[in-house]
Design an enzyme around this catalytic site. Sequence first.
Site, short mmCIF file in Angstrom:
data_model
loop_
_atom_site.label_atom_id
_atom_site.label_comp_id
_atom_site.label_asym_id
_atom_site.label_seq_id
_atom_site.Cartn_x
_atom_site.Cartn_y
_atom_site.Cartn_z
N HIS A 362 -10.68 6.91 4.46
CA HIS A 362 -9.88 6.39 3.35
C HIS A 362 -9.95 4.87 3.21
O HIS A 362 -9.26 4.28 2.36
CB HIS A 362 -8.41 6.78 3.54
CG HIS A 362 -8.12 8.24 3.45
ND1 HIS A 362 -7.72 8.85 2.29
CD2 HIS A 362 -8.19 9.20 4.39
CE1 HIS A 362 -7.52 10.14 2.53
NE2 HIS A 362 -7.81 10.38 3.78
N LYS A 554 2.28 -0.90 -5.63
CA LYS A 554 1.45 -0.40 -4.53
C LYS A 554 1.80 -1.23 -3.30
O LYS A 554 2.50 -2.21 -3.40
CB LYS A 554 -0.05 -0.54 -4.87
CG LYS A 554 -0.44 -1.94 -5.33
CD LYS A 554 -1.86 -2.00 -5.86
CE LYS A 554 -2.01 -1.31 -7.20
NZ LYS A 554 -3.29 -0.55 -7.25
N ARG A 555 1.30 -0.84 -2.15
CA ARG A 555 1.56 -1.64 -0.95
C ARG A 555 1.06 -3.05 -1.21
O ARG A 555 0.07 -3.26 -1.93
CB ARG A 555 0.84 -1.02 0.25
CG ARG A 555 1.47 0.25 0.76
CD ARG A 555 2.84 0.03 1.34
NE ARG A 555 2.83 -0.82 2.54
CZ ARG A 555 3.13 -0.40 3.78
NH1 ARG A 555 3.43 0.88 3.99
NH2 ARG A 555 3.12 -1.20 4.81
N LYS A 560 -5.55 -6.05 -2.65
CA LYS A 560 -5.05 -5.46 -3.90
C LYS A 560 -4.72 -6.56 -4.92
O LYS A 560 -4.50 -6.30 -6.09
CB LYS A 560 -3.84 -4.59 -3.58
CG LYS A 560 -4.16 -3.35 -2.71
CD LYS A 560 -2.89 -2.62 -2.31
CE LYS A 560 -3.16 -1.47 -1.35
NZ LYS A 560 -3.74 -0.26 -1.96
N THR A 662 -4.66 5.87 -6.20
CA THR A 662 -4.13 7.09 -6.82
C THR A 662 -3.04 6.72 -7.83
O THR A 662 -2.82 7.43 -8.81
CB THR A 662 -3.56 8.04 -5.73
OG1 THR A 662 -2.78 7.28 -4.82
CG2 THR A 662 -4.66 8.77 -5.01
N LYS A 666 -1.95 8.11 -11.78
CA LYS A 666 -0.60 8.49 -12.22
C LYS A 666 -0.21 7.73 -13.49
O LYS A 666 0.38 8.28 -14.41
CB LYS A 666 0.40 8.22 -11.08
CG LYS A 666 0.17 9.07 -9.85
CD LYS A 666 0.81 8.51 -8.59
CE LYS A 666 0.35 9.26 -7.35
NZ LYS A 666 0.77 8.60 -6.07
C1 LIG Z 1 -3.99 2.14 11.55
C2 LIG Z 1 -3.15 1.78 10.44
C3 LIG Z 1 -3.58 2.44 9.16
C4 LIG Z 1 -2.66 3.22 8.46
C5 LIG Z 1 -3.04 3.80 7.26
C6 LIG Z 1 -4.33 3.62 6.81
C7 LIG Z 1 -4.69 4.32 5.54
C8 LIG Z 1 -6.08 4.80 5.54
C9 LIG Z 1 -4.51 3.40 4.43
C10 LIG Z 1 -4.48 4.12 3.12
O1 LIG Z 1 -3.47 4.64 2.75
N1 LIG Z 1 -5.62 4.09 2.41
C11 LIG Z 1 -5.57 4.47 1.03
O2 LIG Z 1 -5.85 5.87 0.94
C12 LIG Z 1 -5.73 6.32 -0.41
C13 LIG Z 1 -5.92 7.84 -0.42
O3 LIG Z 1 -7.23 8.17 -0.20
C14 LIG Z 1 -6.72 5.61 -1.34
O4 LIG Z 1 -6.51 6.03 -2.64
C15 LIG Z 1 -6.56 4.10 -1.22
O5 LIG Z 1 -7.58 3.46 -1.94
C16 LIG Z 1 -6.60 3.67 0.23
O6 LIG Z 1 -6.31 2.30 0.38
C17 LIG Z 1 -5.26 2.86 7.48
C18 LIG Z 1 -4.87 2.27 8.68
#
Ligand SMILES: CCc1ccc([C@H](C)CC(=O)N[C@@H]2O[C@H](CO)[C@@H](O)[C@H](O)[C@H]2O)cc1
Length: 820
Positions: A362, A554-555, A560, A662, A666
């Site tokens: 992701h 978004k975060r 971003k 995503t 929406k």
């Molecule tokens: C280790 C900490 C950590 C926690 C969460 C993440 C996730 C992968 C971050 C995340 O939410 N990524 C997002 O995933 C979405 C679903 O696929 C995508 O639409 C977003 O572009 C992506 O940033 C990475 C590292």
Amino acid sequence: VGESDHIRTGLSKEQLKQAYIDNLFYLLGRFLEVATPHDSYMAAAYTVRDRMLDRWIKTARTYKASQARTVCYLSAEFLLGPHLAKNLINLGIMEVSREAGAELGLDFEAILEQEEEPGLGNGGLGRLAACYLDSLATLQIPAIGYGIRYEFGIFDQLIEDGWQVEKSDVWLRDGNPWELPRPKLRFPVRFGGHTETFQDDGRVRVRWIPDLVVEGRAYDTPILGYGVSNANLLRLWSAHAPESFDFQAFNTGDYYGAVHAKVEAETISKVLYPNDEPQAGKELRLKQQYFFASCSLQDMIRLQLGAAGTLEGFHEKFVVQLNDTHPAIAVAELMRLLIDEHRMDWEPAWEITRRTFAFTNHTLLPEALETWTVALFGRLLPRLLEIVYEINRRFLDKVRMHFLGDEARIARMSLIDEGHGRRIRMAHLATVGSFAINGVAEMHSELVKSTILKDFHDLWPERFHNVTNGVTPRRFIIVSNPRLARLLTECCGDDGWVRDMDRLRSLEPLADDVGFHEDWRRMKTAAKRDLADWLRRRVGVNVDPETLFDVQVKRIHEYKRQHLNVLHIITLYERLKAEPNRDVAPRTFVFGGKAAPGYLMAKLIIKLINSVAEVINQDPQVNDRLRVVFMPDFNVKNAQHLYPAADLSEQISMAGKEASGTGNMKFAMNGALTIGTLDGANVEIREEVGDENFFLFGHTAEQLQRLQAEGYRPWEICNDRFELRSALDLIASGLFSHGDKELFRPLVENLLYQDPFMVLADYELYLDRQTEVSHAWRDPKHWNRMSILNVARMGKFSSDRSIRDYCERIWRVRPVPAEL
Ligand SMILES: CCc1ccc([C@H](C)CC(=O)N[C@@H]2O[C@H](CO)[C@@H](O)[C@H](O)[C@H]2O)cc1
């Protein structure tokens, strides 16, 4: 007694009213006159739950009978959002429930507001998992979601003096009517200690002597599909001490000792890590990941042995999707369970393992690719380290044979990064242990193959796939925007579009229909009024629904580029200050999003947004045409107020950084137009809706890479861009910080001298496109036409399409309809 006329499963208004009163009475010991809003919510929840359990049990019976192949979705996060409204929609009883509530004198909206949302996720990844559970059930695919039942989810965000303040999320305080504890379903999970070998009928086997064993207990939540009887299972694990009270210690007066094991064990599922990209590398995080991976695999093995009595064919019964690297340890854990606990030999165990797992990446951000030091990993999981070493040894032997003498490649592909203090690369473990690897948007999947997993793609091109993300129209249209849902059902003639969104194409001819334009404008304006009321009540700020609602939620993260959005606002402000009669389309800028507590630059960006808002909103010269709002505590519940009300959706990430996004889907599904870069799923949204209905801007990923390769000197860009220079100077001047020139210095200097996410490089292109947006807004006929065409052409981005892709390309599973 037939299903339909049973008081606990009937769906008629009278049966719902009676069931509600019964639940109020027998479950809460309350009656109508004295019931609090929370009592009403609980009684309503139990009334709905009964109808779901009915379908859940029948589904389980059907799946059991059909020995169906089952998808197991392993995710450290499930951002479910509030259950009640969504379940009423999926049961098809929202309207009759409203009537029943009205006849009982209940305030339906107040009851819905009562629900505490289960914030068991950070952002995109967690919400995607929730959308996928909804689509799996709606498509009647046998599936189990496995995760962690955090006692505390993502923090609640307060804004104090413009700064983010985190408050712990006590979501379980008032109980959770949607889950069923399964106290008898518990599994041991070991940590620490050492391993030793022993002879076992002529074979050398290994036993692991841990120095801590915790117990994983299951909590089940039914996930009902839309318009079907199938209800799938979300099984979340909670950590407990096998012995929660040490009486001997108590006897010796060591009261802390008496509860030490309990406290230590429960810490594992205590709280969600609030980081959304940068890896914390904390021991507890690894414990969490191993804990739920082990419980989930032990549960699958229990089901397999229960159904088939053997582990042969485990990979035919189960396909396990790894939601990023967070559950990747499962690859080594399945090997341990098959070899150590079920006495299988390495080869057959590996054949099963590598045919069981599939892995989704992701993110490309290097800091988000999880690695664990061999030291920590070995101390916490000694037996797993041995298995990782053996997987690596056998894997590298294959690589050596394939790429003779290419030691550099061996070092790059190894599961162990020998540099940087010897670390285990979890993305490599997941890739080596999986039969399929996918990215989450076409552009992202190409970048996965050409960058972070290039060596593996060279070796196994056939294993790499793309499955573009999707979102559920049940929550993000029907629950969030009932007016639009009604309009779409009217236009399409029935609600078939809800499960087949390509049917929305039938809206296209209406894009030039004046009457329909009126309906469309009324629908959007009403949603904007709702948001304006909500913002006034919740944030105490007045916004004008007639202005263009420009939304970025978004975060908070530098890639971003929320700060690029702020630079546009400051430039507009300066233009209006310099030329009060300048023709600028009146705009309301709405921001929202949480920053990881340790991410200082992200927190400074939140402060900047609130500081700019404070100055502009109080400036009588401009605040009729410019207004800025930061909406606190952006979560699923609050987001549902935003998607229907937006006119413009900001998807302005640095090209090549946002894997998919995503939120972009929406917003477009609710008729917002997108201003965005060629990044993630923006590329495919623009392809679907038509480039004439999308405000594209900015350098491409290749162009930005070239700019960086040639030596990117952001400060030089300011030399011949007066407005940019002036906007940065205004921030540095202290105008937005009561004269304090130090507060935003880190942000301004970062942009001027590093600018890692190329904000300054895209500034002018962004502003030019924003000017076009203002012009387009001035032509409502043109704007509404684009808005209607966006909705008509968003069918591809239903999570149902994503799940169909997974089923056909990766999981090889088929629907198993449950009969009521
Ligand atoms: C280790 C900490 C950590 C926690 C969460 C993440 C996730 C992968 C971050 C995340 O939410 N990524 C997002 O995933 C979405 C679903 O696929 C995508 O639409 C977003 O572009 C992506 O940033 C990475 C590292």
